[in-house]
Design a protein around this motif. Structure first.
Motif, mmCIF file in Angstrom:
data_model
loop_
_atom_site.group_PDB
_atom_site.id
_atom_site.type_symbol
_atom_site.label_atom_id
_atom_site.label_comp_id
_atom_site.label_asym_id
_atom_site.label_seq_id
_atom_site.Cartn_x
_atom_site.Cartn_y
_atom_site.Cartn_z
ATOM 1 N N ALA A 262 -7.910 -4.906 0.628
ATOM 2 C CA ALA A 262 -8.204 -6.168 0.361
ATOM 3 C C ALA A 262 -7.489 -6.945 -0.847
ATOM 4 O O ALA A 262 -6.801 -7.952 -0.730
ATOM 5 C CB ALA A 262 -9.667 -6.292 0.135
ATOM 6 N N CYS A 263 -7.176 -5.924 -1.474
ATOM 7 C CA CYS A 263 -6.458 -6.333 -2.723
ATOM 8 C C CYS A 263 -4.888 -6.384 -2.498
ATOM 9 O O CYS A 263 -4.379 -7.497 -2.921
ATOM 10 C CB CYS A 263 -6.287 -5.154 -4.001
ATOM 11 N N ALA A 264 -4.610 -5.543 -1.595
ATOM 12 C CA ALA A 264 -3.028 -5.707 -1.285
ATOM 13 C C ALA A 264 -2.848 -7.115 -0.316
ATOM 14 O O ALA A 264 -1.765 -8.060 -0.508
ATOM 15 C CB ALA A 264 -2.505 -4.593 -0.474
ATOM 16 N N ASP A 265 -3.831 -7.423 0.439
ATOM 17 C CA ASP A 265 -3.944 -8.618 1.017
ATOM 18 C C ASP A 265 -3.693 -9.862 0.113
ATOM 19 O O ASP A 265 -3.047 -10.750 0.352
ATOM 20 C CB ASP A 265 -5.054 -8.703 2.106
ATOM 21 N N TYR B 266 -0.639 5.005 -1.141
ATOM 22 C CA TYR B 266 -1.665 5.326 -0.158
ATOM 23 C C TYR B 266 -1.381 5.971 0.983
ATOM 24 O O TYR B 266 -0.139 5.919 1.475
ATOM 25 C CB TYR B 266 -2.692 3.792 0.068
ATOM 26 N N ARG B 267 -2.429 6.728 1.531
ATOM 27 C CA ARG B 267 -2.180 7.728 2.628
ATOM 28 C C ARG B 267 -1.927 6.519 3.987
ATOM 29 O O ARG B 267 -1.983 5.436 4.020
ATOM 30 C CB ARG B 267 -3.478 8.174 3.331
ATOM 31 N N GLU B 268 -1.249 7.198 4.924
ATOM 32 C CA GLU B 268 -0.428 6.559 6.095
ATOM 33 C C GLU B 268 -1.534 5.778 6.763
ATOM 34 O O GLU B 268 -1.445 4.813 7.532
ATOM 35 C CB GLU B 268 0.039 7.404 7.060
ATOM 36 N N GLN B 269 -2.843 6.365 6.870
ATOM 37 C CA GLN B 269 -4.030 5.806 7.681
ATOM 38 C C GLN B 269 -4.490 4.339 6.957
ATOM 39 O O GLN B 269 -4.709 3.456 7.479
ATOM 40 C CB GLN B 269 -5.183 6.636 7.650
ATOM 41 N N VAL B 270 -4.352 4.436 5.503
ATOM 42 C CA VAL B 270 -4.525 3.209 4.836
ATOM 43 C C VAL B 270 -3.290 2.266 5.034
ATOM 44 O O VAL B 270 -3.726 1.013 5.342
ATOM 45 C CB VAL B 270 -4.795 3.616 3.153
ATOM 46 N N VAL B 271 -2.260 2.648 5.060
ATOM 47 C CA VAL B 271 -0.999 1.878 5.149
ATOM 48 C C VAL B 271 -1.124 1.180 6.729
ATOM 49 O O VAL B 271 -1.012 -0.040 6.755
ATOM 50 C CB VAL B 271 0.241 2.542 5.002
ATOM 51 N N ALA B 272 -1.509 1.915 7.560
ATOM 52 C CA ALA B 272 -1.701 1.349 9.159
ATOM 53 C C ALA B 272 -2.724 0.280 8.885
ATOM 54 O O ALA B 272 -2.659 -0.867 9.640
ATOM 55 C CB ALA B 272 -2.050 2.722 9.999
ATOM 56 N N ALA B 273 -3.874 0.600 8.574
ATOM 57 C CA ALA B 273 -5.124 -0.290 8.528
ATOM 58 C C ALA B 273 -4.578 -1.510 7.784
ATOM 59 O O ALA B 273 -4.979 -2.522 8.131
ATOM 60 C CB ALA B 273 -6.226 0.336 7.857
ATOM 61 N N LEU C 289 0.853 -1.280 -0.072
ATOM 62 C CA LEU C 289 -0.168 0.153 -0.031
ATOM 63 C C LEU C 289 0.756 1.416 -0.080
ATOM 64 O O LEU C 289 0.692 2.244 -0.803
ATOM 65 C CB LEU C 289 -1.079 0.016 1.138
ATOM 66 N N LEU C 290 1.822 1.143 0.787
ATOM 67 C CA LEU C 290 3.045 2.448 0.774
ATOM 68 C C LEU C 290 3.522 2.800 -0.151
ATOM 69 O O LEU C 290 3.442 3.839 -0.943
ATOM 70 C CB LEU C 290 3.906 1.950 1.762
ATOM 71 N N PHE D 269 -7.551 -0.278 -10.587
ATOM 72 C CA PHE D 269 -6.723 0.406 -10.167
ATOM 73 C C PHE D 269 -5.591 -0.504 -10.238
ATOM 74 O O PHE D 269 -5.659 -1.645 -10.501
ATOM 75 C CB PHE D 269 -6.882 1.027 -8.703
ATOM 76 N N GLN D 270 -4.324 0.216 -10.065
ATOM 77 C CA GLN D 270 -3.046 -0.567 -10.401
ATOM 78 C C GLN D 270 -2.973 -1.627 -9.540
ATOM 79 O O GLN D 270 -2.335 -2.845 -10.106
ATOM 80 C CB GLN D 270 -1.915 0.341 -9.867
ATOM 81 N N LEU D 271 -3.226 -1.966 -8.448
ATOM 82 C CA LEU D 271 -3.126 -3.088 -7.728
ATOM 83 C C LEU D 271 -3.801 -4.430 -8.028
ATOM 84 O O LEU D 271 -3.383 -5.507 -8.124
ATOM 85 C CB LEU D 271 -3.496 -2.884 -6.108
#
Length: 178
Positions: free
Chosen positions: A113-116, A43-50, A38-39, A163-165
């Motif tokens: 979810a996609c990154a997961d 993506y924003r740091e809140q999304v990365v943290a989540a 995500l980073l 989207f890219q992911l």
């Protein structure tokens, strides 16, 4: 403390003594990899943290209330959107729920979810290259059902636009299952 550092510490504690399915790899590698994906995608740091915290409610004693208290409502809601609602349901029911839910989930929940799924597939591919078809015995459902799930996840994630992911996820699905 930076929210990403705080998420790394919380996830490390929550997943302590857990290992990736059928391996001796500490589980924390997975949430960290999701956060890095995500980073890297911007993506924003809140999304990365989540993303780093995405499995804490589903797989540990951490509750959504704990996350809201420690990280705020936004991060708790992002994690809630990535958490299977009822682990007592069958594998098929849980996966069908996820497939349907992701069609209309927020862009950021879809990205987590996609990154997961992307990291899961990369891990499976790595294990497949080492142990071949035996890798499928680690899962509740085998290769055919896994292919069905990941193929449908891609369709769901593209339901309201790509989207890219998602493109990366599709490349991994093709590489692993074809």
């Amino acid at each position: 403390m930076d929210v990403i550092d705080k998420a790394l510490q919380a996830a490390s504690k929550a997943h302590e003594q857990q290992y990736r399915k059928g391996t001796d790899i500490p589980y924390i590698v997975h949430p960290v990899a999701v956060g890095l994906i995500l980073l890297k995608a911007g993506y924003r740091e809140q999304v990365v943290a989540a993303g780093i915290l995405h499995d804490t409610v589903e797989d540990t004693d951490v509750t959504l209330q704990d996350l809201e208290r420690d990280f705020g409502k936004e991060i708790a809601e992002l994690v809630a959107g990535c958490t299977e609602p009822d682990k007592s349901l069958s594998w098929e029911q849980r996966k069908e729920h996820t497939i349907e839910y992701l069609k209309t989930a927020s862009t950021e929940i879809r990205a987590i979810a996609c990154a997961d799924k992307l990291h899961n597939l990369r891990s499976i591919m790595n294990d497949y290259e080492q142990s071949g078809e035996e890798v499928w015995s680690r899962f509740k459902r085998g290769k055919v059902q896994q292919k069905w799930y990941y193929t449908n996840i891609i369709e769901s994630l593209r339901y309201v636009g790509s989207f890219q992911l998602v493109d990366e996820l599709e490349q991994e699905v093709v590489r692993l299952f074809n």
